[in-house]
Design a protein around this motif. Structure first.
Motif, short mmCIF file in Angstrom:
data_model
loop_
_atom_site.label_atom_id
_atom_site.label_comp_id
_atom_site.label_asym_id
_atom_site.label_seq_id
_atom_site.Cartn_x
_atom_site.Cartn_y
_atom_site.Cartn_z
N UNK A 336 0.84 -1.30 0.08
CA UNK A 336 -0.05 -0.10 0.26
C UNK A 336 0.48 0.74 0.34
N UNK A 337 1.51 1.56 -0.82
CA UNK A 337 2.37 2.40 -1.27
C UNK A 337 1.99 3.61 -1.70
N UNK A 338 2.04 5.13 -0.51
CA UNK A 338 0.95 6.07 -0.74
C UNK A 338 1.90 7.16 -1.09
N UNK A 339 2.54 7.80 -1.76
CA UNK A 339 3.61 8.87 -2.15
C UNK A 339 3.35 10.38 -1.50
N UNK A 340 4.01 11.30 -0.78
CA UNK A 340 3.89 12.72 -0.51
C UNK A 340 3.55 13.42 -1.61
N UNK A 341 2.70 14.04 -1.86
CA UNK A 341 2.60 15.61 -3.18
C UNK A 341 3.93 16.23 -2.74
N UNK A 342 4.71 16.51 -2.42
CA UNK A 342 5.68 16.88 -2.37
C UNK A 342 7.05 15.69 -2.85
N UNK A 343 6.62 14.50 -2.84
CA UNK A 343 7.46 13.83 -3.39
C UNK A 343 8.29 13.20 -2.07
N UNK A 344 8.65 13.83 -0.81
CA UNK A 344 9.84 12.98 -0.62
C UNK A 344 9.23 11.96 0.56
N UNK A 345 8.18 11.84 0.60
CA UNK A 345 7.99 10.68 1.61
C UNK A 345 7.09 9.49 0.72
N UNK A 346 7.26 8.70 1.34
CA UNK A 346 5.97 7.07 1.02
C UNK A 346 5.71 6.93 1.96
N UNK A 347 4.45 6.75 2.58
CA UNK A 347 3.65 6.41 3.32
C UNK A 347 3.68 4.80 3.23
N UNK A 348 3.79 3.24 3.64
CA UNK A 348 3.14 2.47 3.65
C UNK A 348 2.39 1.40 4.77
N UNK A 349 2.08 0.13 4.40
CA UNK A 349 2.10 -0.74 5.89
C UNK A 349 2.83 -1.43 5.90
N UNK A 350 4.05 -2.17 6.97
CA UNK A 350 4.55 -2.49 6.53
C UNK A 350 3.41 -4.01 7.86
N UNK A 352 4.99 -6.59 11.07
CA UNK A 352 5.65 -6.20 12.15
C UNK A 352 5.39 -7.24 13.52
N UNK A 353 6.40 -8.72 13.11
CA UNK A 353 5.54 -9.40 13.87
C UNK A 353 4.32 -9.64 13.87
N UNK A 354 3.62 -9.58 12.87
CA UNK A 354 2.32 -10.38 12.75
C UNK A 354 1.21 -8.67 12.86
N UNK A 355 1.94 -8.13 13.35
CA UNK A 355 0.62 -6.98 13.43
C UNK A 355 0.84 -5.56 11.94
N UNK A 356 -0.51 -5.54 10.97
CA UNK A 356 0.55 -4.49 10.48
C UNK A 356 -0.02 -3.03 10.52
N UNK A 357 1.79 -2.12 10.33
CA UNK A 357 1.64 -1.01 11.29
C UNK A 357 2.16 0.45 9.92
N UNK A 358 1.65 1.60 10.36
CA UNK A 358 1.68 2.15 8.93
C UNK A 358 3.13 2.78 9.62
N UNK A 359 3.91 2.60 8.58
CA UNK A 359 5.06 3.53 8.43
C UNK A 359 5.68 4.38 6.87
N UNK A 360 6.64 4.99 7.27
CA UNK A 360 6.85 6.53 5.94
C UNK A 360 9.00 5.84 5.77
#
Length: 432
Positions: A336-350, A352-360
């Motif tokens: 689930x990648x999402x790229x910030x409108x300024x192009x600097x950051x990607x948010x995604x779901x990782x 981690x140990x069986x949990x699905x967590x928001x990461x950047x």
């Protein structure tokens, strides 16, 4: 392999590929909650928003909406203002300095002869002892909340130098019983209105850059098809109805094309087409499942999810197709990648140990950071000014839409509900 996620019904387009018939849990009606800021946001501008004079003439609490907007941004903290200060023509700056406010806003509400509301406000810089801006707007009472969001946007821009996003809109999907709804709401989760109701699943909504259209996947014909809907008129058109699955639509930044995932040629691969559905071209030619495309802000690249390396990871390739480079390397499951409108950051779901967590991830350095400690996050989407992320999660057994600052220090629940709520997508500045 991507097939392993069949049991995870809330994963977005990947679930559409491998769990099209998944049964989602039922729930009760939506329930709004008061904005609640959690975490420590570092240095924030102290601002006082005085209750507007004659605010009772408005069906909406103007000052409270403005305060909540500014706090949710992570850039401001509210300074208490005396309840009897409902109109200020020339503030005593020393008094507000004593209250440790750097800025002050106040206003009035009057009802015009034609039934509209005349909403006026002023913003002062307490530190400099000067008026910053004064504005007035005449609106229908139904637009009082939008007027408050616009005032918050003005205050945000004047004090930070960046554009505010409070008057923009979001879309998300709910499921209550056996009924699915595509919902459009204000950026604070309020003012929700269904754009589409269906007895069949609706997934993967995506705002067009023009702010007037939503692309999404509908199962109303008995299979996954991609449709586009005008949010003003409700007019809909089928964009992709090919053999196999049609899923994960993503608009190009100029709105002229959409990338999507199709299995019409056997295997699930990425394709691109014109906004009217013409000139369909295949972008990927792998033996893997390629899905969840999203464009870089300049339109030159497409990020996507593929299991070509053995597990779902995020890759990047030229927008017209070509060799793909892997982007995520931490862990064995990143989607689930999402790229910030300024192009600097990607948010995604990782995972981690069986949990699905928001990461950047900082795209310049590749440095990744987990910014959620929940266990069932999904579908991140950036605000149009790149400062906030909205995503779906679960908390205390309830479904919740959250916004968070990019460092994860300030999180705000927008919507807490017992029905299923998922796949929020934040519209552009044009989505107002």
């Amino acid at each position: 392999m991507l097939e392993s996620i069949a049991s995870i019904s809330r994963r977005r387009s990947l679930a559409a590929l491998v769990a099209l018939g998944a049964v989602f849990g039922a729930g009760s009606a939506l329930a709004q909650v008061r904005i609640d800021i959690a975490g420590v946001g570092g240095s924030r501008i102290p601002v006082a928003i005085v209750d507007f004079r004659d605010e009772s003439k408005s069906p909406q609490p103007i000052a409270a909406i403005i305060r909540a907007d500014l706090e949710r941004s992570g850039q401001f903290r509210s300074v208490d203002a005396p309840a009897d200060l409902s109109e200020i023509s020339s503030p005593v700056y020393a008094d507000w300095k004593a209250r440790q406010a750097d800025a002050l806003a106040a206003g009035t509400v009057n009802k015009l002869a034609d039934g509209r509301l005349d909403i006026r406000f002023k913003l002062w810089d307490v530190v400099k002892g000067a008026e910053v801006v004064g504005q007035a707007q005449a609106v229908h009472p139904d637009d009082a909340r939008l007027a408050a969001h616009r005032i918050a946007d003005v205050i945000y821009e004047k004090l930070t130098g960046e554009k505010g996003v409070f008057a923009t809109r979001m879309a998300y999907v709910t499921k209550a019983g056996r009924r699915y709804s595509l919902v459009i709401a204000d950026a604070d989760g309020e003012g929700a209105k269904p754009a589409l109701n269906s007895p069949e699943p609706i997934i993967s909504p995506a705002w067009a850059p023009n702010g007037r259209e939503l692309a999404y996947v509908s199962f109303e014909s008995g299979k996954a098809t991609v449709r586009v809907q005008d949010v003003q008129t409700g007019q809909r058109r089928v964009l992709a109805d090919y053999k196999g699955t049609n899923s994960a639509p993503a608009w190009s930044p100029d709105g002229s094309k959409l990338a999507l995932s199709l299995s019409r040629e056997g295997g699930t691969q990425l394709f691109v087409m014109n906004r009217d559905g013409s000139n369909v071209r295949r972008l990927t030619r792998s033996n893997a499942i390629d899905t969840e495309p999203c464009y870089s802000p300049d339109g030159s690249q497409i990020y996507f999810v593929s299991d070509r390396g053995g597990g779902p990871q995020i890759y990047r390739m030229p927008a017209d197709g070509g060799p793909a480079d892997r982007v995520t390397f931490n862990g064995n499951y990143n989607i689930s990648p999402a790229i910030s409108p300024d192009g600097k950051t990607m948010a995604y779901i990782a995972r981690i140990g069986g949990a699905f967590r928001l990461s950047v991830m900082d795209l310049a350095t590749g440095q990744a950071q987990q910014i959620s400690d929940a266990s069932d996050d999904e579908s991140p989407s950036f605000s149009p000014n790149s400062k906030l992320i909205v995503y779906a999660s679960r908390a205390g057994g309830k479904e919740v839409l959250m916004t968070t600052t990019l460092d994860g220090k300030i999180k705000t629940p927008l919507l807490v509900t017992l029905v299923e709520v998922r796949e929020p997508t934040w519209g552009s500045f044009a989505a107002q």
